[in-house]
Design a protein around this motif. Structure first.
Motif, short mmCIF file in Angstrom:
data_model
loop_
_atom_site.label_atom_id
_atom_site.label_comp_id
_atom_site.label_asym_id
_atom_site.label_seq_id
_atom_site.Cartn_x
_atom_site.Cartn_y
_atom_site.Cartn_z
N PRO A 89 0.83 -1.21 0.00
CA PRO A 89 0.00 0.00 0.00
C PRO A 89 0.87 1.26 0.00
N PHE A 98 -4.70 4.80 1.63
CA PHE A 98 -3.67 4.21 0.80
C PHE A 98 -4.22 3.83 -0.57
N VAL A 100 -3.72 0.88 -3.32
CA VAL A 100 -3.18 -0.47 -3.41
C VAL A 100 -3.39 -0.97 -4.84
N ASP A 176 -7.78 2.26 -0.04
CA ASP A 176 -7.98 1.77 1.33
C ASP A 176 -7.83 2.96 2.26
N SER A 208 -3.51 -2.70 7.76
CA SER A 208 -4.00 -1.43 7.20
C SER A 208 -3.06 -0.27 7.50
#
Length: 211
Positions: A89, A98, A100, A176, A208
């Motif tokens: 990420p 982020f 990804v 994300d 995460s």
């Protein structure tokens, strides 16, 4: 009168012994089989032969249809070798969260079908998360849930299924927001045939908060 003695000729009659009679009978040729009986035996053998051949054809056709149905339905090996690989990420510019990137690859020997959105032309998936490794995966947003349901129920007019042959691949990306403390993963629904049911594959989980 002559003085020679007179002899009466007597020939003894001897009844043939049963053994000789039997031997004599055994030397006689056996009765020739009836032609109708021979023909009937031949017909029976031919009928058996053709019945066996017909049964083999029926069995081969049945096995072929079973194979076709197996290919058309969910096959464990048709999607088992499809991988969903994520890149690390990355910070999404000025936005929170982020970005990804991922690659969907078909390393199997059968084609698979994956969904794309006509607006992005990328494989469409679902961001999922779990608080602990023993927990179930859950979608992170209601929008993601609705999109996943649309994929499974085939009722999204903006959805298309693209065939990925063996050795094929497709790139994509998703955002994300990083607002989950557990593991994240990306899920994509695939079909081993256009009219088959969907099966979900997951990427490897990632944290995460990882940069």
């Amino acid at each position: 009168m002559s003085g020679r003695p007179k002899f009466s000729v007597f020939r003894a009659w001897v009844q043939p012994s049963p053994s000789r009679k039997a031997n004599g009978d055994s030397l006689r040729p056996h009765s020739v089989p009836n032609k109708d009986e021979e023909e009937r035996q031949v017909n029976i053998k031919l009928a058996i032969f053709f019945s066996v051949v017909a049964l083999l054809f029926v069995l081969a056709d049945h096995l072929g249809r079973v194979q076709e149905r197996t290919d058309a339905n969910l096959r464990p090996d048709s999607t088992a070798l499809v991988s969903l690989t994520l890149s690390p990420p990355q910070r999404s510019g000025d936005r929170d969260g982020f970005l990804v990137r991922f690659r969907l690859s078909n390393k199997g020997s059968h084609s698979v079908f994956y969904p794309i959105s006509t607006t992005t032309n990328m494989p469409m998936g679902q961001l999922v998360a779990r608080p602990t490794p023993s927990s179930d995966w859950m979608s992170l947003s209601s929008t993601s849930v609705q999109r996943a349901l649309a994929v499974q129920e085939y009722d999204d007019p903006n959805l298309r299924w693209i065939e990925m042959p063996p050795g094929g691949w497709a790139n994509g990306e998703f955002s994300d927001h990083g607002d989950w403390t557990g593991d994240h993963a990306y899920a994509i629904f695939l079909k081993p045939a256009r009219n088959a049911d969907t099966v979900r594959i997951l990427s490897e989980p990632y944290g995460s908060g990882r940069k």
